[in-house]
Design a protein around this motif. Structure first.
Motif, PDB file in Angstrom:
ATOM      1  N   PHE A  11      18.241  20.357  16.472  1.00  0.00           N
ATOM      2  CA  PHE A  11      18.345  18.909  16.350  1.00  0.00           C
ATOM      3  C   PHE A  11      19.349  18.583  15.248  1.00  0.00           C
ATOM      4  CE2 PHE A  11      14.092  19.627  18.047  1.00  0.00           C
ATOM      5  CZ  PHE A  11      14.065  18.730  19.115  1.00  0.00           C
ATOM      6  N   LEU A  12      20.323  17.752  15.554  1.00  0.00           N
ATOM      7  CA  LEU A  12      21.388  17.429  14.608  1.00  0.00           C
ATOM      8  C   LEU A  12      21.354  15.940  14.302  1.00  0.00           C
ATOM      9  CD1 LEU A  12      23.940  18.461  13.088  1.00  0.00           C
ATOM     10  CD2 LEU A  12      25.250  17.899  15.157  1.00  0.00           C
ATOM     11  N   LEU A  39      18.845  20.064  11.678  1.00  0.00           N
ATOM     12  CA  LEU A  39      19.994  20.244  10.805  1.00  0.00           C
ATOM     13  C   LEU A  39      20.542  18.877  10.425  1.00  0.00           C
ATOM     14  CD1 LEU A  39      22.110  22.057   9.427  1.00  0.00           C
ATOM     15  CD2 LEU A  39      23.405  22.024  11.584  1.00  0.00           C
ATOM     16  N   LEU A  40      20.593  18.599   9.122  1.00  0.00           N
ATOM     17  CA  LEU A  40      21.104  17.324   8.621  1.00  0.00           C
ATOM     18  C   LEU A  40      22.465  17.533   7.976  1.00  0.00           C
ATOM     19  CD1 LEU A  40      17.871  15.893   6.928  1.00  0.00           C
ATOM     20  CD2 LEU A  40      18.628  15.656   9.298  1.00  0.00           C
ATOM     21  N   LEU A  41      23.225  16.454   7.910  1.00  0.00           N
ATOM     22  CA  LEU A  41      24.559  16.516   7.315  1.00  0.00           C
ATOM     23  C   LEU A  41      24.593  15.909   5.923  1.00  0.00           C
ATOM     24  CD1 LEU A  41      26.712  15.689  10.457  1.00  0.00           C
ATOM     25  CD2 LEU A  41      25.813  17.892   9.667  1.00  0.00           C
ATOM     26  N   GLU A  42      23.430  15.652   5.351  1.00  0.00           N
ATOM     27  CA  GLU A  42      23.314  15.224   3.960  1.00  0.00           C
ATOM     28  C   GLU A  42      21.874  15.434   3.509  1.00  0.00           C
ATOM     29  OE1 GLU A  42      24.339  11.091   3.809  1.00  0.00           O
ATOM     30  OE2 GLU A  42      22.398  10.432   4.560  1.00  0.00           O
ATOM     31  N   PRO A  56      10.992  23.181  10.205  1.00  0.00           N
ATOM     32  CA  PRO A  56      12.173  23.894   9.708  1.00  0.00           C
ATOM     33  C   PRO A  56      13.384  22.965   9.641  1.00  0.00           C
ATOM     34  CG  PRO A  56      11.037  25.188  11.372  1.00  0.00           C
ATOM     35  CD  PRO A  56      10.402  23.831  11.387  1.00  0.00           C
ATOM     36  N   ALA A  57      14.040  22.914   8.510  1.00  0.00           N
ATOM     37  CA  ALA A  57      15.170  22.001   8.321  1.00  0.00           C
ATOM     38  C   ALA A  57      16.194  22.645   7.405  1.00  0.00           C
ATOM     39  CB  ALA A  57      14.684  20.671   7.733  1.00  0.00           C
ATOM     40  N   ASP A  58      17.439  22.293   7.630  1.00  0.00           N
ATOM     41  CA  ASP A  58      18.533  22.807   6.830  1.00  0.00           C
ATOM     42  C   ASP A  58      19.551  21.674   6.648  1.00  0.00           C
ATOM     43  OD1 ASP A  58      20.113  24.512   5.373  1.00  0.00           O
ATOM     44  OD2 ASP A  58      20.707  25.780   7.060  1.00  0.00           O
ATOM     45  N   VAL A  59      20.452  21.847   5.689  1.00  0.00           N
ATOM     46  CA  VAL A  59      21.481  20.851   5.418  1.00  0.00           C
ATOM     47  C   VAL A  59      22.839  21.537   5.349  1.00  0.00           C
ATOM     48  CG1 VAL A  59      22.360  19.134   3.781  1.00  0.00           C
ATOM     49  CG2 VAL A  59      19.884  19.371   4.125  1.00  0.00           C
ATOM     50  N   ARG A  91      31.176  24.955  10.977  1.00  0.00           N
ATOM     51  CA  ARG A  91      29.974  25.427  10.281  1.00  0.00           C
ATOM     52  C   ARG A  91      28.719  25.175  11.121  1.00  0.00           C
ATOM     53  NH1 ARG A  91      29.652  23.038   4.436  1.00  0.00           N
ATOM     54  NH2 ARG A  91      27.997  24.618   4.298  1.00  0.00           N
ATOM     55  N   VAL A  92      28.661  24.018  11.769  1.00  0.00           N
ATOM     56  CA  VAL A  92      27.522  23.717  12.636  1.00  0.00           C
ATOM     57  C   VAL A  92      27.501  24.668  13.826  1.00  0.00           C
ATOM     58  CG1 VAL A  92      26.484  21.974  14.160  1.00  0.00           C
ATOM     59  CG2 VAL A  92      27.407  21.291  11.927  1.00  0.00           C
ATOM     60  N   ALA A  93      28.678  24.950  14.383  1.00  0.00           N
ATOM     61  CA  ALA A  93      28.755  25.859  15.535  1.00  0.00           C
ATOM     62  C   ALA A  93      28.245  27.248  15.183  1.00  0.00           C
ATOM     63  CB  ALA A  93      30.193  25.924  16.036  1.00  0.00           C
ATOM     64  N   ARG A  94      28.579  27.733  14.014  1.00  0.00           N
ATOM     65  CA  ARG A  94      28.096  29.059  13.595  1.00  0.00           C
ATOM     66  C   ARG A  94      26.567  29.091  13.596  1.00  0.00           C
ATOM     67  NH1 ARG A  94      30.822  30.814   8.103  1.00  0.00           N
ATOM     68  NH2 ARG A  94      29.473  32.620   8.511  1.00  0.00           N
ATOM     69  N   LYS A  95      25.956  28.020  13.117  1.00  0.00           N
ATOM     70  CA  LYS A  95      24.494  27.974  13.105  1.00  0.00           C
ATOM     71  C   LYS A  95      23.944  27.810  14.520  1.00  0.00           C
ATOM     72  CE  LYS A  95      20.611  25.836  10.717  1.00  0.00           C
ATOM     73  NZ  LYS A  95      20.222  27.076  10.016  1.00  0.00           N
TER      74      LYS A  95
END
Length: 389
Positions: A11-12, A39-42, A56-59, A91-95
């Motif tokens: 989820f972006l 996945l958040l962008l901030e 589960p969340a990442d930035v 960077r998002v694509a790698r994840k």
């Protein structure tokens, strides 16, 4: 019972502010994560909420030039953001390579997700939470969103028929499934009357009727319409729950406070900012009002007011007409019409039996049509059909 799908979903979302789309994702994600992830962008409050909920969340922090591109941004600002956008998408694509699907939950997420999906060779789904009209967005941003969706998205999930119709009218050709937002019914269960009374004293509310408007402070949300309606209702107080999220909304918020300080409204309008106790606050009010002057993509607070067993008055247009059955589960008034809003508030206050009937019918209808499980089931079915295609 939570339904789960054997599909690793990334989820972006571009924002870590607690807007309607983010609250939606906070309710949706537990049905998919883990193994899915947000996945958040901030960084910000939304990230903290996700982690507190065990999701589960990442930035991956977006470059400043990307974050500054607003809904009304012109071509020059957008062009300046391109180099940073490409680096971010990589960077998002790698994840994303560790997942089966990218699920873009906002328009900025669609832009980043479209590029990342191509780089990672993953299918893209866009959840549309907006009505794509020039009342909300620049013509350039509408064209960009529709073009990216048509070119890169496998599926669009719209939060209302109104959002779907605007997308198609703007030239959208992607398959669209409508899944209405779901609300946590249990949050709006009966609360202790003594706690409600204590909160009323804490907020400094006088005796007498109170109306509540629950929304971020923004011109299109129409808080000014309520203030003008209050000028015709000298016995009524109001609580405004929410705050300006974006820089261009700050001036509007200042104008609201100046209007509320004028003699005819002084002491009757209470600005409470962002709050986590909305269910309790709704128990304080006699009527929940919704005042958007432009079509609402859905109208989450309308459903919340119904679940809280409050009579609801909403603006006729957009997703609101898919929620409220006028005269049966609430009342609808024309957008921007302060006199009509004042008349509707006065009518409900003067006819408490009808107000209670509307509130009860609204509660039953909302519990049936707008539960979290109904929303999760709708998204689950849409993604399952995509997986099988």
């Amino acid at each position: 019972m939570t339904v789960r799908l054997n599909l690793r979903t990334l989820f972006l979302d571009h924002s870590a502010a607690l807007g309607g789309a983010e609250l939606y994702l906070l309710d949706l994600a537990p049905a998919f994560a883990p193994p899915g992830e947000v996945l958040l962008l901030e960084e910000g409050p939304f990230y903290e909420k996700l982690r507190a909920a065990g999701i589960p969340a990442d930035v991956i922090t977006a470059p400043e030039a990307v974050r500054r591109v607003a809904r009304e941004a012109g071509p020059f600002r957008a062009l300046r953001a391109v180099p940073g956008l490409l680096r971010l998408a990589w960077r998002v694509a790698r994840k994303a390579r560790a997942f089966d699907l990218i699920y873009a939950n906002s328009q900025k997420a669609l832009v980043v997700g479209s590029l990342a999906a191509q780089m990672a060779r993953r299918p893209l789904v866009w959840n549309l939470h907006d009505v794509l009209t020039t009342e909300h967005f620049s013509a350039m941003n509408i064209r960009l969103a529709v073009t990216l969706a048509n070119r890169f998205a496998r599926l669009l999930i719209a939060n209302s028929e109104a959002s779907k119709a605007a997308f198609l009218e703007a030239g959208g050709r992607v398959p669209v499934v409508v899944v209405h937002n779901g609300i946590d019914v249990e949050r709006f269960a009966a609360v202790d009357p003594e706690q409600v009374a204590a909160l009323r004293r804490e907020l400094g509310l006088r005796d007498g009727p109170v109306v509540g408007l629950f929304s971020r402070l923004a011109p299109w949300k129409g808080q000014h319409v309520l203030l003008e309606a209050l000028a015709e209702l000298p016995e009524v107080q109001a609580i405004l729950v929410g705050e300006a999220l974006f820089q261009d909304e700050q001036l509007y918020a200042e104008q609201l406070r100046k209007r509320a300080a004028q003699p005819d409204l002084e002491g009757r309008v209470h600005f409470l900012g962002f709050r986590d106790d909305v269910p309790m606050l709704m128990q304080l009010v006699d009527v929940v009002v919704h005042t958007s002057v432009a079509p609402e993509p859905f109208g989450r607070v309308i459903v919340e007011g119904m679940l809280a067993r409050r009579p609801v008055i909403a603006t006729r247009g957009g997703g609101a007409v898919e929620i409220v059955r006028d005269g049966e589960t609430g009342l609808l008034v024309p957008p921007g019409d302060a006199q009509a809003l004042a008349a509707a508030i006065r009518h409900l206050l003067e006819h408490p039996d009808q107000a209670r009937q509307l509130a009860e019918a609204g509660s039953q209808d909302a519990r049936h049509r707008f539960s979290i499980e109904a929303m999760r089931k709708g998204v689950h079915q849409a993604l399952a059909a995509l997986q099988e295609a």
